[in-house]
Design a protein around this motif. Structure first.
Motif, PDB file in Angstrom:
ATOM      1  N   VAL A   1       6.144  -4.636   1.775  1.00 24.11           N
ATOM      2  CA  VAL A   1       5.228  -5.668   1.299  1.00 24.11           C
ATOM      3  C   VAL A   1       5.079  -6.664   2.434  1.00 24.11           C
ATOM      4  CG1 VAL A   1       4.908  -7.579  -0.300  1.00 24.11           C
ATOM      5  CG2 VAL A   1       5.727  -5.387  -1.148  1.00 24.11           C
ATOM      6  N   ASN A   2       3.848  -6.813   2.889  1.00 25.25           N
ATOM      7  CA  ASN A   2       3.540  -7.701   4.023  1.00 25.25           C
ATOM      8  C   ASN A   2       4.459  -7.428   5.214  1.00 25.25           C
ATOM      9  OD1 ASN A   2       1.514  -8.821   2.513  1.00 25.25           O
ATOM     10  ND2 ASN A   2       2.645 -10.661   1.999  1.00 25.25           N
ATOM     11  N   GLY A   3       4.754  -6.148   5.468  1.00 25.11           N
ATOM     12  CA  GLY A   3       5.558  -5.752   6.621  1.00 25.11           C
ATOM     13  C   GLY A   3       7.053  -5.780   6.419  1.00 25.11           C
ATOM     14  N   LYS A   4       7.528  -6.202   5.258  1.00 28.47           N
ATOM     15  CA  LYS A   4       8.970  -6.259   4.988  1.00 28.47           C
ATOM     16  C   LYS A   4       9.369  -5.105   4.075  1.00 28.47           C
ATOM     17  CE  LYS A   4      12.671  -9.236   3.330  1.00 28.47           C
ATOM     18  NZ  LYS A   4      13.625  -8.730   4.270  1.00 28.47           N
ATOM     19  N   LEU A   5      10.385  -4.358   4.491  1.00 28.54           N
ATOM     20  CA  LEU A   5      10.870  -3.226   3.709  1.00 28.54           C
ATOM     21  C   LEU A   5      11.420  -3.707   2.369  1.00 28.54           C
ATOM     22  CD1 LEU A   5      11.552  -0.154   3.679  1.00 28.54           C
ATOM     23  CD2 LEU A   5      13.814  -0.805   4.484  1.00 28.54           C
ATOM     24  N   ILE A   6      10.888  -3.151   1.271  1.00 22.31           N
ATOM     25  CA  ILE A   6      11.382  -3.534  -0.053  1.00 22.31           C
ATOM     26  C   ILE A   6      11.960  -2.356  -0.818  1.00 22.31           C
ATOM     27  CG2 ILE A   6       9.788  -5.474  -0.280  1.00 22.31           C
ATOM     28  CD1 ILE A   6       8.382  -3.479  -2.424  1.00 22.31           C
ATOM     29  N   ALA A   7      11.567  -1.115  -0.441  1.00 16.94           N
ATOM     30  CA  ALA A   7      12.029   0.056  -1.195  1.00 16.94           C
ATOM     31  C   ALA A   7      11.789   1.314  -0.370  1.00 16.94           C
ATOM     32  CB  ALA A   7      11.286   0.144  -2.526  1.00 16.94           C
ATOM     33  N   ARG A   8      12.288   2.423  -0.903  1.00 17.36           N
ATOM     34  CA  ARG A   8      12.008   3.755  -0.342  1.00 17.36           C
ATOM     35  C   ARG A   8      11.605   4.648  -1.494  1.00 17.36           C
ATOM     36  NH1 ARG A   8      16.112   2.011   3.095  1.00 17.36           N
ATOM     37  NH2 ARG A   8      15.382   1.929   5.237  1.00 17.36           N
TER      38      ARG A   8
END
Length: 101
Positions: free
Chosen positions: A55-62
């Motif tokens: 989200v907006n370049g930040k890893l939140i999940a896989r």
């Protein structure tokens, strides 16, 4: 006028960019310029690896790709920063250094 905090409810309608990254590669510009409709670009991920959800370049999940009808979708498998889904090793192992026999 009084202000009543509502937690993060006021952020729920903010638009964000959700990106699913299939993989990455580095190429020389001459190779990029040489791409055609039949070109194949090899990526750094293996076919059985989970994809990064940002989200907006930040890893939140896989997650993993799924197909629903004639569209692709994504099944979230793990949330970034959460507990790993693999089994956790027992706290003590026989014969481990410092354990009493």
């Amino acid at each position: 006028m009084t202000f009543q905090p509502r937690g993060f409810d006021f952020l729920k309608d903010v638009d964000v960019r959700l990106t699913v990254e299939l993989g990455r590669t580095q190429m020389k510009l001459k190779d990029v310029l040489g791409l055609t409709e039949e070109s194949v670009v090899m990526l750094d991920k293996l076919t059985d690896e989970l994809l990064d959800v940002m989200v907006n370049g930040k890893l939140i999940a896989r997650g993993e790709v799924v197909s629903q009808g004639d569209r692709f979708g994504l099944r979230i498998v793990e949330i970034a920063g959460g507990e790993p889904t693999e089994a956790i090793a027992p706290a003590s192992k026989k014969g481990a250094k410092g354990d009493a026999a």
